[in-house]
Design an enzyme around this catalytic site. Structure first.
Site, PDB file in Angstrom:
ATOM      1  N   LYS A 166      -0.547  -2.524  11.050  1.00 41.84           N
ATOM      2  CA  LYS A 166      -1.796  -3.190  10.720  1.00 41.84           C
ATOM      3  C   LYS A 166      -1.962  -3.171   9.201  1.00 41.84           C
ATOM      4  O   LYS A 166      -2.342  -2.167   8.620  1.00 41.84           O
ATOM      5  CB  LYS A 166      -2.992  -2.499  11.371  1.00 41.84           C
ATOM      6  CG  LYS A 166      -4.280  -3.302  11.176  1.00 41.84           C
ATOM      7  CD  LYS A 166      -5.482  -2.428  10.937  1.00 41.84           C
ATOM      8  CE  LYS A 166      -6.671  -3.253  10.465  1.00 41.84           C
ATOM      9  NZ  LYS A 166      -6.508  -3.797   9.099  1.00 41.84           N
ATOM     10  N   GLU A 241      -1.631   9.551   3.683  1.00 38.86           N
ATOM     11  CA  GLU A 241      -1.490   9.484   2.231  1.00 38.86           C
ATOM     12  C   GLU A 241      -2.797   8.910   1.722  1.00 38.86           C
ATOM     13  O   GLU A 241      -3.059   7.711   1.823  1.00 38.86           O
ATOM     14  CB  GLU A 241      -0.291   8.601   1.857  1.00 38.86           C
ATOM     15  CG  GLU A 241       0.189   8.810   0.433  1.00 38.86           C
ATOM     16  CD  GLU A 241      -0.406   7.811  -0.525  1.00 38.86           C
ATOM     17  OE1 GLU A 241      -1.378   8.181  -1.227  1.00 38.86           O
ATOM     18  OE2 GLU A 241       0.081   6.685  -0.585  1.00 38.86           O
ATOM     19  N   CYS A 275      -3.212   5.112  -6.296  1.00 44.11           N
ATOM     20  CA  CYS A 275      -3.743   6.440  -5.999  1.00 44.11           C
ATOM     21  C   CYS A 275      -3.095   7.519  -6.850  1.00 44.11           C
ATOM     22  O   CYS A 275      -3.623   8.626  -6.972  1.00 44.11           O
ATOM     23  CB  CYS A 275      -3.554   6.766  -4.509  1.00 44.11           C
ATOM     24  SG  CYS A 275      -1.846   6.593  -3.959  1.00 44.11           S
ATOM     25  N   GLU A 376     -12.664   8.699  -7.597  1.00 47.98           N
ATOM     26  CA  GLU A 376     -11.452   7.920  -7.864  1.00 47.98           C
ATOM     27  C   GLU A 376     -11.835   6.569  -8.466  1.00 47.98           C
ATOM     28  O   GLU A 376     -12.718   5.870  -7.959  1.00 47.98           O
ATOM     29  CB  GLU A 376     -10.676   7.714  -6.564  1.00 47.98           C
ATOM     30  CG  GLU A 376      -9.304   7.115  -6.771  1.00 47.98           C
ATOM     31  CD  GLU A 376      -8.471   7.086  -5.491  1.00 47.98           C
ATOM     32  OE1 GLU A 376      -7.239   6.943  -5.594  1.00 47.98           O
ATOM     33  OE2 GLU A 376      -9.053   7.197  -4.388  1.00 47.98           O
TER      34      GLU A 376
END
Length: 474
Positions: A166, A241, A275, A376
Site C-alpha cells: 500500500k 521505520e 527522516c 520533526e
C-alpha cells in the site's frame, strides 16, 4: 491496481498532481476494503508455490527486475520528481537505491542458512531452519516512493513471502511503474499485489486479517504506534521505520570543509523531507561564528525550482501541510529569539506561484525551547545551536524520543568511539553524512522504530525460526 496478476479498474480515481506546478501528472484507480480482501486472498493462494521455489528461481525473478529498472532508470526518476517534487538528481539517486536493493536481495536469497546445534542426548539431532513468515503487508511513504518499496519487497520476495503493497496516495505512480515491471518479468500471479486508496479502509483490513502475518511500515511515529496497537489483536510481526530528529554535531576539532559539505547534503537533499536528515545542527561555541558564516555562503548558492530542471539542487516540497508545518516552526523560532540568516519564507512569485516552494533557510541563536528542536521538521530549514562541551551536546542530542540517525564531526579518534557509543541512535555517521548503504542495517531505537532493513539483517523480519529435534536409533 494490480491484484492476482491483473490490472484492476474501479469507478474511483485519484488525480496525482506535480507539487511544483499544480498540474495533473496522471490518474490512479482507488480500491477499498473489498479489493484489499481479494489481494490478501491472492497472496495467500500464491504463497505455497512461491515459497516452494528454489532460492535460485526467486533470485532470477529479482535479477530480471533489476535489468528492467536499469532500462527505465531515467523514466522512473522523472516519475518520482513529477509526483513528489524532489530534484531530478535526488530522484536518480533513489532509482539507483531501488536497483541496489533488488540486486542485493537477489544474492541474499541464496543465503538463508540454518544451523545444527549439539544435542544434550546422544539419541537426538537438533537443527534450526528459517522459513518465510507468510503473507506480508508493506506500507510505504511518499518521500522515497520507489526505494522504500524496493527495500521491503526485495527481502520479502527473496525469502519466499508474498506481499500486498500500500503506497502513499501522495506519490503512488512510482509503485504503479514498478508493478508494470513485475508484470513484464512474469512474477507469478498473487505474489505481489498493489492497493491504493484510503488508509483507513485498506489499513484496517490488512491489520485485522489473520492471514497477514507481518507488517512493514515506513512513516510517522504517530501512525506507527497505531499500527503496533492494531497488530496486537493478531500478534503480527511488525517492523517500523518511523520518525527521526537527527542531531548533527560539529566539534571544535572538526574538519570544517568536510562538516559543511556534510550538513548541506544531509539537510537539503530531497528538500529536507527525509527522516534521516540533519534536524538540529550543534556547533561548538569556539567555531560557531566561522561555521555559521561559511554555512550561510553555501546556503546562498543553493538554487531552488522545478525539480525537473537540471540546474536546480532543491525542488518543491510535496504538499501544503508540509510547507505549513515549516512556516509554523520558523515563526515559533523567531518569536522565541532566533535569527534568520537566510530564507525564512515561502517562495510564491513567478515560477514558484503554483507550487509548494520554501526558501532554503538558516536560523541562528536557536534554543531548546523552540519547536524546531523537538518536532520533526521535514523541510529545508537548518537551525544552528551552540554548545560548549562534549557531555552537554550528548545530553542535548539524546534528550528526545527519537533515535533514528545522528551525525558528528571530529578529528579525535577516541572521541569517534566515545561519542558513537553514547549517542542513543540506531545509525551514527562519524565524519560521514551518508552512512546508509544497502549492505548495512537501517533502523532506529526508542520511538523511531522496531527492526532493521538492509543487509542480511533485513531478512530477519521476514523469517520465522523453527526448531527441529529428531530422535534417532543408536
Amino acid at each position: 491496481m494490480y491484484i492476482n496478476g491483473q490490472w484492476i479498474k474501479t469507478d474511483k480515481q485519484l488525480a496525482v498532481t506535480n507539487p511544483a506546478t499544480g498540474e495533473v501528472v496522471d490518474y490512479v484507480d482507488l480500491v477499498g476494503s473489498k479489493e484489499t480482501e481479494e489481494a490478501i486472498q491472492a497472496a495467500e493462494a500464491a504463497f505455497p508455490a512461491w515459497t516452494a521455489l528454489t532460492a535460485d528461481r526467486r533470485a532470477a525473478y529479482l535479477e530480471a527486475i533489476v535489468d528492467k529498472l536499469k532500462e527505465k532508470k531515467e523514466h522512473l526518476a522523472q516519475v518520482i520528481t513529477k509526483e513528489m517534487g524532489k530534484s531530478i538528481h535526488n530522484a536518480r539517486n533513489e532509482v539507483n537505491g531501488a536497483i541496489a536493493f533488488f540486486k542485493w536481495y537477489a544474492e541474499e536469497a541464496r543465503r538463508v542458512y540454518g544451523e545444527t546445534i549439539p544435542a544434550s542426548a546422544p539419541n537426538k539431532r537438533i537443527t534450526v531452519i528459517h522459513q518465510p513468515v507468510g503473507v506480508v503487508a508493506a506500507i510505504t511513504p511518499w518521500n522515497f516512493p520507489l526505494s522504500m518499496t524496493a527495500r521491503k519487497l526485495g527481502p520479502a520476495l527473496a525469502v519466499g513471502c508474498t506481499v500486498i503493497i500500500k503506497p502513499s496516495s501522495e506519490a503512488p505512480l512510482s509503485s504503479v511503474e514498478l508493478f508494470k515491471i513485475f508484470d513484464e518479468v512474469g512474477i507469478p500471479k498473487g505474489v505481489v499485489n498493489l492497493t491504493i486508496g484510503k488508509s483507513s479502509e485498506i489499513g484496517d483490513v490488512l491489520m485485522q486479517s489473520k492471514v497477514v502475518r507481518k507488517v512493514s511500515f515506513t512513516g510517522s511515529t504517530e501512525v506507527g504506534k497505531i499500527l503496533i496497537r492494531q497488530s496486537a489483536d493478531t500478534v503480527k510481526k511488525v517492523s517500523m521505520e518511523l520518525g527521526g530528529h537527527a542531531p548533527f554535531i560539529v566539534f571544535e576539532d572538526a574538519d570544517l570543509d568536510l562538516a559543511l559539505n556534510g550538513v548541506v547534503s544531509s539537510k537539503f537533499a530531497s528538500t529536507g523531507q527525509q527522516c534521516i536528515c540533519a534536524n538540529r545542527v550543534y556547533v561548538h561555541d569556539s567555531i560557531y561564528d566561522e561555521f555559521a558564516k561559511r554555512f550561510l555562503e553555501k546556503v546562498e548558492q543553493l538554487k531552488v525550482g522545478n525539480g525537473l530542471d537540471e540546474s536546480n539542487q532543491i525542488g518543491s516540497m510535496a504538499n501544503k501541510s508540509g510547507i505549513e508545518k515549516v512556516e509554523e516552526q520558523v515563526a515559533d523560532a523567531l518569536e522565541k529569539g532566533a535569527k534568520v540568516l537566510h530564507g525564512g519564507h515561502r517562495l510564491t512569485e513567478g515560477d514558484f506561484a503554483d507550487g509548494y516552494f520554501y526558501s532554503p533557510t538558516l536560523l541562528a541563536d536557536v534554543t531548546d525551547d523552540m519547536k524546531i528542536c523537538f518536532e520533526e521538521t521535514f523541510g529545508p530549514v537548518a537551525p544552528l545551536i551552540r554548545f560548549t562541551s562534549e557531555e552537554e551536546v550528548i545530553q542535548k542530542a539524546n534528550n528526545i524520543e527519537y533515535g533514528l540517525a545522528a551525525y558528528f564531526y571530529t578529528n579525535d579518534v577516541s572521541r569517534v568511539y566515545r561519542v558513537s557509543e553514547k549517542l542513543e541512535y540506531g545509525m551514527v555517521g562519524a565524519n560521514d553524512s551518508s552512512p546508509f548503504t544497502v549492505q548495512a542495517p537501517f533502523g532506529g531505537v526508542k520511538e523511531s522504530g522496531l527492526g532493521r532493513e538492509g543487509g542480511f539483517y533485513g531478512l530477519d523480519d521476514y523469517l520465522e525460526t523453527k526448531l527441529v529435534s529428531v530422535g534417532i536409533k543408536l
